[in-house]
Design a protein around this motif. Structure first.
Motif, mmCIF file in Angstrom:
data_model
loop_
_atom_site.group_PDB
_atom_site.id
_atom_site.type_symbol
_atom_site.label_atom_id
_atom_site.label_comp_id
_atom_site.label_asym_id
_atom_site.label_seq_id
_atom_site.Cartn_x
_atom_site.Cartn_y
_atom_site.Cartn_z
ATOM 1 N N MET A 81 -8.383 -22.051 21.882
ATOM 2 C CA MET A 81 -8.233 -21.217 20.690
ATOM 3 C C MET A 81 -6.804 -20.712 20.554
ATOM 4 N N ILE A 82 -6.135 -20.429 21.662
ATOM 5 C CA ILE A 82 -4.731 -19.988 21.609
ATOM 6 C C ILE A 82 -3.849 -21.108 21.080
ATOM 7 N N VAL A 83 -4.101 -22.345 21.522
ATOM 8 C CA VAL A 83 -3.323 -23.491 21.021
ATOM 9 C C VAL A 83 -3.538 -23.660 19.518
ATOM 10 N N LEU A 84 -4.802 -23.545 19.077
ATOM 11 C CA LEU A 84 -5.097 -23.672 17.647
ATOM 12 C C LEU A 84 -4.458 -22.539 16.851
ATOM 13 N N TRP A 85 -4.448 -21.351 17.409
ATOM 14 C CA TRP A 85 -3.856 -20.182 16.742
ATOM 15 C C TRP A 85 -2.352 -20.357 16.590
ATOM 16 N N LEU A 111 -8.049 -28.378 11.183
ATOM 17 C CA LEU A 111 -6.959 -28.307 12.151
ATOM 18 C C LEU A 111 -7.304 -28.993 13.467
ATOM 19 N N LEU A 112 -8.501 -28.791 13.971
ATOM 20 C CA LEU A 112 -8.884 -29.350 15.265
ATOM 21 C C LEU A 112 -8.851 -30.878 15.282
ATOM 22 N N HIS A 150 -1.957 -33.642 20.316
ATOM 23 C CA HIS A 150 -1.499 -32.315 20.736
ATOM 24 C C HIS A 150 -2.583 -31.543 21.491
ATOM 25 N N LEU A 151 -3.828 -31.940 21.307
ATOM 26 C CA LEU A 151 -4.941 -31.225 21.924
ATOM 27 C C LEU A 151 -6.028 -32.226 22.265
ATOM 28 N N LYS A 195 -18.045 -25.394 21.172
ATOM 29 C CA LYS A 195 -17.917 -23.940 21.297
ATOM 30 C C LYS A 195 -16.819 -23.409 20.380
ATOM 31 N N THR A 196 -15.707 -24.124 20.330
ATOM 32 C CA THR A 196 -14.580 -23.691 19.511
ATOM 33 C C THR A 196 -14.939 -23.700 18.028
ATOM 34 N N LEU A 197 -15.629 -24.723 17.604
ATOM 35 C CA LEU A 197 -15.995 -24.816 16.189
ATOM 36 C C LEU A 197 -17.098 -23.827 15.803
ATOM 37 N N SER A 198 -17.902 -23.376 16.768
ATOM 38 C CA SER A 198 -19.006 -22.474 16.441
ATOM 39 C C SER A 198 -18.646 -20.994 16.612
ATOM 40 N N MET A 199 -17.426 -20.684 17.009
ATOM 41 C CA MET A 199 -17.012 -19.286 17.179
ATOM 42 C C MET A 199 -16.960 -18.568 15.844
#
Length: 144
Positions: free
Chosen positions: A61-65, A83-84, A92-93, A102-106
């Motif tokens: 999440m920090i990388v995406l932010w 973005l993901l 890059h990720l 998990k990241t997409l469901s936050m």
């Protein structure tokens, strides 16, 4: 008053009880219960369940932010589906399927909560700008 009552003799106990009843207006039996009751020590609530998002999801999440130019949680939540895949496509990720899900469901609130520490540590203190004194500022008036 509890300590006094515990250390007092019979006549002193009745005097303390009468003073307590006069001050509070309690019934005699209620006053006895209140004075004899030992308060339970307050303890911190222990979390029973494990956290849902681990350090891997937080670092993703920090990388995406950072890639989204540090937008707020609500905007980042809306950007995640676009973005993901773009970051994964360009190399890059690289996320495991579980972390990706998990990241997409936050939720936006969870994103803000996970980014609280990096957000506060990345803020640089702005230098304070002190204005010049007013006597040095030239003002044009129509009386001139």
């Amino acid at each position: 008053m509890r300590m006094e009552l515990a250390n007092a003799t019979g006549k002193e106990k009745s005097r303390i009880l009468e003073e307590f009843i006069a001050a509070t207006g309690y019934h005699e039996k209620s006053a006895i219960r209140v004075l004899n009751h030992q308060p339970a020590p307050t303890s911190r609530q222990v979390r029973q369940r494990r956290p849902l998002y681990d350090e891997a999801a937080r670092s993703a999440m920090i990388v995406l932010w950072e890639a989204s130019d540090r937008v707020c949680g609500k905007c980042l939540k809306a950007l995640l589906p676009v973005l993901l895949p773009a970051l994964e496509r360009n190399g890059h990720l690289k996320l495991e399927e579980e972390i990706r899900h998990k990241t997409l469901s936050m939720s936006a609130a969870t994103i803000d909560r996970l980014l609280r520490m990096p957000r506060h540590s990345s803020r640089a203190k702005k230098p304070r700008i002190v204005p010049e004194p007013k006597r040095q500022i030239k003002m044009r008036t129509f009386a001139d």
